[in-house]
Design a protein around this motif. Structure first.
Motif, PDB file in Angstrom:
ATOM      1  N   GLY A  63      63.454   6.947 -14.121  1.00  0.00           N
ATOM      2  CA  GLY A  63      62.250   7.526 -13.798  1.00  0.00           C
ATOM      3  C   GLY A  63      61.574   7.465 -12.086  1.00  0.00           C
ATOM      4  N   THR A  64      61.806   6.218 -11.621  1.00  0.00           N
ATOM      5  CA  THR A  64      61.677   5.887 -10.337  1.00  0.00           C
ATOM      6  C   THR A  64      62.474   6.808  -9.245  1.00  0.00           C
ATOM      7  N   LEU A  65      63.646   6.713  -9.812  1.00  0.00           N
ATOM      8  CA  LEU A  65      64.726   7.475  -9.203  1.00  0.00           C
ATOM      9  C   LEU A  65      64.404   8.955  -8.748  1.00  0.00           C
ATOM     10  N   MET A  66      63.794   9.593 -10.151  1.00  0.00           N
ATOM     11  CA  MET A  66      63.384  11.021  -9.804  1.00  0.00           C
ATOM     12  C   MET A  66      62.152  11.450  -9.392  1.00  0.00           C
ATOM     13  N   THR A  67      61.286  10.176  -9.063  1.00  0.00           N
ATOM     14  CA  THR A  67      60.176  10.342  -8.350  1.00  0.00           C
ATOM     15  C   THR A  67      60.203   9.886  -6.810  1.00  0.00           C
ATOM     16  N   ARG A  68      61.458   9.707  -6.512  1.00  0.00           N
ATOM     17  CA  ARG A  68      61.848   9.092  -5.373  1.00  0.00           C
ATOM     18  C   ARG A  68      61.128   7.716  -4.917  1.00  0.00           C
ATOM     19  N   ALA A  94      55.745   7.785 -18.639  1.00  0.00           N
ATOM     20  CA  ALA A  94      54.563   7.960 -17.968  1.00  0.00           C
ATOM     21  C   ALA A  94      54.990   8.785 -16.691  1.00  0.00           C
ATOM     22  N   LYS A  95      56.398   8.618 -16.369  1.00  0.00           N
ATOM     23  CA  LYS A  95      56.761   9.372 -14.976  1.00  0.00           C
ATOM     24  C   LYS A  95      56.998  10.733 -15.484  1.00  0.00           C
ATOM     25  N   GLU A  96      56.829  11.339 -16.550  1.00  0.00           N
ATOM     26  CA  GLU A  96      57.316  12.665 -16.906  1.00  0.00           C
ATOM     27  C   GLU A  96      55.957  13.317 -16.227  1.00  0.00           C
ATOM     28  N   ILE A  97      54.915  12.919 -16.392  1.00  0.00           N
ATOM     29  CA  ILE A  97      53.921  13.972 -15.772  1.00  0.00           C
ATOM     30  C   ILE A  97      54.037  14.153 -14.330  1.00  0.00           C
ATOM     31  N   ASN A 104      60.140  21.236  -6.932  1.00  0.00           N
ATOM     32  CA  ASN A 104      61.412  21.440  -7.256  1.00  0.00           C
ATOM     33  C   ASN A 104      61.668  20.745  -8.498  1.00  0.00           C
ATOM     34  N   ARG A 105      61.034  20.620  -9.493  1.00  0.00           N
ATOM     35  CA  ARG A 105      61.160  19.425 -10.439  1.00  0.00           C
ATOM     36  C   ARG A 105      62.616  19.481 -11.274  1.00  0.00           C
ATOM     37  N   SER A 130      64.694  16.508 -27.286  1.00  0.00           N
ATOM     38  CA  SER A 130      63.403  17.498 -27.076  1.00  0.00           C
ATOM     39  C   SER A 130      63.485  18.326 -25.830  1.00  0.00           C
ATOM     40  N   MET A 131      63.216  19.505 -25.886  1.00  0.00           N
ATOM     41  CA  MET A 131      63.331  20.300 -24.801  1.00  0.00           C
ATOM     42  C   MET A 131      62.274  20.243 -23.791  1.00  0.00           C
ATOM     43  N   GLY A 132      62.444  19.328 -22.688  1.00  0.00           N
ATOM     44  CA  GLY A 132      61.364  18.677 -21.864  1.00  0.00           C
ATOM     45  C   GLY A 132      62.105  18.760 -20.149  1.00  0.00           C
ATOM     46  N   ILE A 133      61.336  18.073 -19.406  1.00  0.00           N
ATOM     47  CA  ILE A 133      61.758  18.147 -17.989  1.00  0.00           C
ATOM     48  C   ILE A 133      63.072  17.350 -17.687  1.00  0.00           C
ATOM     49  N   PHE A 134      63.125  16.293 -18.702  1.00  0.00           N
ATOM     50  CA  PHE A 134      64.385  15.247 -18.410  1.00  0.00           C
ATOM     51  C   PHE A 134      65.781  16.364 -19.154  1.00  0.00           C
ATOM     52  N   LEU A 135      65.668  16.782 -20.100  1.00  0.00           N
ATOM     53  CA  LEU A 135      66.754  17.606 -20.515  1.00  0.00           C
ATOM     54  C   LEU A 135      66.923  18.771 -19.435  1.00  0.00           C
TER      55      LEU A 135
END
Length: 257
Positions: A63-68, A94-97, A104-105, A130-135
């Motif tokens: 999560g922290t990696l994807m939020t830089r 919590a990082k998903e939002i 460029n999410r 689930s089909m969300g931003i992580f998948l």
């Protein structure tokens, strides 16, 4: 350069984490340098590999990696010399939002791991059901998709949903995404239903690769509970032999052998 494989199915309970963990160990045993990435907020893969040490990675996780907020080099955890992990964490939901609202999410993961791809032979990504931003991020970053499924009516529906999502990803963010194959999981011969479903599957999707069938085995659950691979827990068992065969298949497909 690493071959990136997403292990994904929008249906839960089909064995994605078990497949990712044991295939990762299988590839490492075959002399490959492997990076596992856990993008599931339930962090089962992370817990299976490092146990309660997951709590240490609040500021260095996927999560922290994807939020830089962390670098990929600082986020990687060594499980064994050939097997590394980018862990998930309790705070991933919590990082998903934050990621959803980011520029460029869909490409956050692929950009984050790019610097280390030359260091590995394989990257395996364990995904949420689930089909969300992580998948979406995982499939955008991947060369191949492995779809584990139970041979039930609802299991086959989950597979079709994955096919639909892959088509969307090819159109929008990753035109080279390829289905490596289906992995029938938790297979039992105690009833005729699984074999019947497998035959129906082959008939309905004659061009879809169906890889090694993984048997239903208590040893797989116990091994994961003990934080070890099936190769360490029951090396001569049916499940270990199946994963060894699957490992060879994956290498053959990915490396053109």
């Amino acid at each position: 350069m690493a071959v990136v494989i997403s292990v994904a199915n929008q249906k839960g309970g089909v064995g994605k984490t078990t497949l990712t963990l044991n295939l990762g160990y299988g590839l490492a045993r075959a002399g490959k340098k492997v990076l596992l990435i856990d993008v599931d907020p339930q962090f089962n893969l992370t817990f299976g590999l490092i146990g309660m040490n997951v709590m240490k990675y609040e500021t260095n996780n996927v999560g922290t990696l994807m939020t830089r907020e962390s670098s990929v080099e600082d986020t990687i955890v060594e499980v064994s010399p050939n097997l590394h992990l980018i862990p998930s964490h309790l705070n991933l939901s919590a990082k998903e939002i934050e990621i959803i609202n980011a520029y460029n999410r869909e490409r956050r993961l692929v950009k984050a791991i790019a610097p280390v791809l030359p260091d590995y032979d394989y990257v395996l990504i364990d995904n949420p059901p689930s089909m969300g931003i992580f998948l979406v991020n995982s499939l955008t970053a991947s060369d191949y998709v492995l779809i584990p499924l139970e041979l039930s009516y609802f299991g086959v529906i989950g597979m079709q949903l994955m096919f639909n999502l892959m088509a969307m990803i090819r159109n929008e963010t990753n035109e080279n995404l390829t289905l490596m194959g289906l992995v029938p999981n938790k297979f039992t011969r105690q009833t005729k239903v699984p074999q019947t479903r497998l035959n129906e599957l082959k008939e309905a999707y004659p061009n879809v690769p169906i890889l090694t069938t993984i048997p239903k085995a208590i040893a797989l659950e116990k091994a994961q509970g003990d934080g070890v691979s099936i190769f360490d827990y029951e090396p001569d068992g049916r499940a270990a032999r199946a994963f060894e065969k699957l490992t060879k298949e994956v290498i053959s497909i990915a490396e053109g052998g």
